[in-house]
Design a protein around this motif. Sequence first.
Motif, PDB file in Angstrom:
ATOM      1  N   LYS A  73       0.911  -1.108   0.043  1.00 44.36           N
ATOM      2  CA  LYS A  73      -0.028   0.113   0.047  1.00 44.36           C
ATOM      3  C   LYS A  73       0.874   1.204   0.183  1.00 44.36           C
ATOM      4  N   ARG A  74       0.288   2.242  -0.421  1.00 49.44           N
ATOM      5  CA  ARG A  74       0.865   3.622  -0.579  1.00 49.44           C
ATOM      6  C   ARG A  74       0.497   4.355   0.989  1.00 49.44           C
ATOM      7  N   ILE A  75       1.299   5.153   1.579  1.00 51.17           N
ATOM      8  CA  ILE A  75       1.072   5.479   2.909  1.00 51.17           C
ATOM      9  C   ILE A  75       1.732   6.790   3.256  1.00 51.17           C
ATOM     10  N   LYS A  76       0.993   7.554   3.690  1.00 52.28           N
ATOM     11  CA  LYS A  76       1.665   9.058   3.918  1.00 52.28           C
ATOM     12  C   LYS A  76       1.730   9.369   5.431  1.00 52.28           C
ATOM     13  N   ASN A  80       5.537  13.064   8.900  1.00 46.88           N
ATOM     14  CA  ASN A  80       6.310  14.069   8.330  1.00 46.88           C
ATOM     15  C   ASN A  80       5.892  14.624   6.948  1.00 46.88           C
ATOM     16  N   GLY A  81       5.009  13.916   6.261  1.00 46.32           N
ATOM     17  CA  GLY A  81       4.350  14.331   4.811  1.00 46.32           C
ATOM     18  C   GLY A  81       4.997  13.387   4.031  1.00 46.32           C
ATOM     19  N   SER A  82       5.982  12.765   3.974  1.00 43.83           N
ATOM     20  CA  SER A  82       6.675  11.908   2.963  1.00 43.83           C
ATOM     21  C   SER A  82       5.762  10.706   2.872  1.00 43.83           C
ATOM     22  N   CYS A  83       5.758   9.924   1.414  1.00 39.86           N
ATOM     23  CA  CYS A  83       4.959   8.945   1.363  1.00 39.86           C
ATOM     24  C   CYS A  83       5.846   7.660   1.167  1.00 39.86           C
ATOM     25  N   TRP A  84       5.471   6.540   1.454  1.00 42.67           N
ATOM     26  CA  TRP A  84       6.252   5.467   1.400  1.00 42.67           C
ATOM     27  C   TRP A  84       5.286   4.073   0.904  1.00 42.67           C
ATOM     28  N   ARG A  85       5.858   3.265   0.556  1.00 39.87           N
ATOM     29  CA  ARG A  85       5.229   1.831   0.235  1.00 39.87           C
ATOM     30  C   ARG A  85       5.477   1.089   1.402  1.00 39.87           C
ATOM     31  N   ALA A  86       4.314   0.266   1.822  1.00 36.05           N
ATOM     32  CA  ALA A  86       4.365  -0.546   2.991  1.00 36.05           C
ATOM     33  C   ALA A  86       3.534  -1.673   2.844  1.00 36.05           C
ATOM     34  N   PHE A 118      -0.592   7.174  10.341  1.00 35.17           N
ATOM     35  CA  PHE A 118      -0.284   7.268   9.083  1.00 35.17           C
ATOM     36  C   PHE A 118      -1.666   7.097   8.330  1.00 35.17           C
ATOM     37  N   GLU A 119      -1.515   7.709   6.998  1.00 35.83           N
ATOM     38  CA  GLU A 119      -2.802   7.237   6.329  1.00 35.83           C
ATOM     39  C   GLU A 119      -2.494   6.452   5.204  1.00 35.83           C
ATOM     40  N   CYS A 120      -3.410   5.625   4.930  1.00 36.21           N
ATOM     41  CA  CYS A 120      -3.389   4.550   3.642  1.00 36.21           C
ATOM     42  C   CYS A 120      -3.849   5.520   2.604  1.00 36.21           C
ATOM     43  N   ASP A 129      -7.003   3.835   0.109  1.00 41.89           N
ATOM     44  CA  ASP A 129      -8.422   3.959   0.758  1.00 41.89           C
ATOM     45  C   ASP A 129      -8.733   5.054   1.677  1.00 41.89           C
ATOM     46  N   GLY A 130      -7.842   5.918   1.969  1.00 45.16           N
ATOM     47  CA  GLY A 130      -8.073   6.951   2.995  1.00 45.16           C
ATOM     48  C   GLY A 130      -8.218   6.674   4.370  1.00 45.16           C
ATOM     49  N   THR A 131      -7.752   5.592   4.801  1.00 48.23           N
ATOM     50  CA  THR A 131      -8.046   5.070   6.263  1.00 48.23           C
ATOM     51  C   THR A 131      -6.878   5.523   7.028  1.00 48.23           C
ATOM     52  N   HIS A 132      -6.896   5.661   8.254  1.00 43.26           N
ATOM     53  CA  HIS A 132      -5.983   6.145   9.161  1.00 43.26           C
ATOM     54  C   HIS A 132      -5.592   4.900  10.281  1.00 43.26           C
ATOM     55  N   TRP A 133      -4.459   4.733  10.490  1.00 44.72           N
ATOM     56  CA  TRP A 133      -3.715   3.709  11.050  1.00 44.72           C
ATOM     57  C   TRP A 133      -2.824   4.031  12.092  1.00 44.72           C
ATOM     58  N   MET A 134      -2.922   3.500  13.538  1.00 42.58           N
ATOM     59  CA  MET A 134      -1.857   3.934  14.566  1.00 42.58           C
ATOM     60  C   MET A 134      -0.724   2.985  14.782  1.00 42.58           C
TER      61      MET A 134
END
Length: 215
Positions: free
Chosen positions: A39-42, A45-51, A83-85, A88-93
């Motif tokens: 998935k692509r996550i944000k 710190n504003g950067s985007c990563w694959r996870a 972070f935000e996925c 799908d716009g979901t948020h995860w702690m």
Amino acid sequence: MGNSLAARLQNRGGSQLDRLKAGKLWSLRCALKNSYNSKRIKVPNGSCWRALMNIESGGLKSDYDKKTVSVEFDSGLDCGDVFECLDDGTHWMIYLPVLTETAYLRSEIIRCRYTLDIDDVTYWVYFQGPTETDLRWFQKNSINVNELNLSGTIFIKKDARTENYFKRFTHIKIADHVWEVQVTDRITVPGIIELEVQEYYDNSIAELPEIVAEG
């Protein structure tokens, strides 16, 4: 020959442990390119990563959704961060990192469906609603009265702002109803404050921070 072997070992990470870590990180990067769980996550710190976001056995219940995330340490994520996925716009702690995994961040994550504004800063939080199955009554002067007994659990990132705000008896509003903080656990999970809240008497005049459902 000896110099050539030493150079190859150094190129692959150096010591045996470092080579193992480099190999596991390489495997993660390969999986990020090929897995449908990539998935692509944000991150904060504003950067985007694959996870990789994998479903845990028994991780989906009516009051929580837990998964496992695997992402590079360079993402900067730490316990309590949300972070935000982007898929799908979901948020995860980030909830419980696996401390024995040293090649990359591997952690249990829990979905956050609610936000709370404190001093104009928005926090994504996990909120578990009431779980009581009975109603407590007591009698006074021949009058039967029921007690307020609904309770809930909140996870929020621990920082200077939240530590200063949340104390015993702090009031917040959830779904137009006032709740009172009974317990503030700052110890059990590093980076997270766990709040146990109990329903309280509504005050239509008081201006309280409100937990709002999102999405």
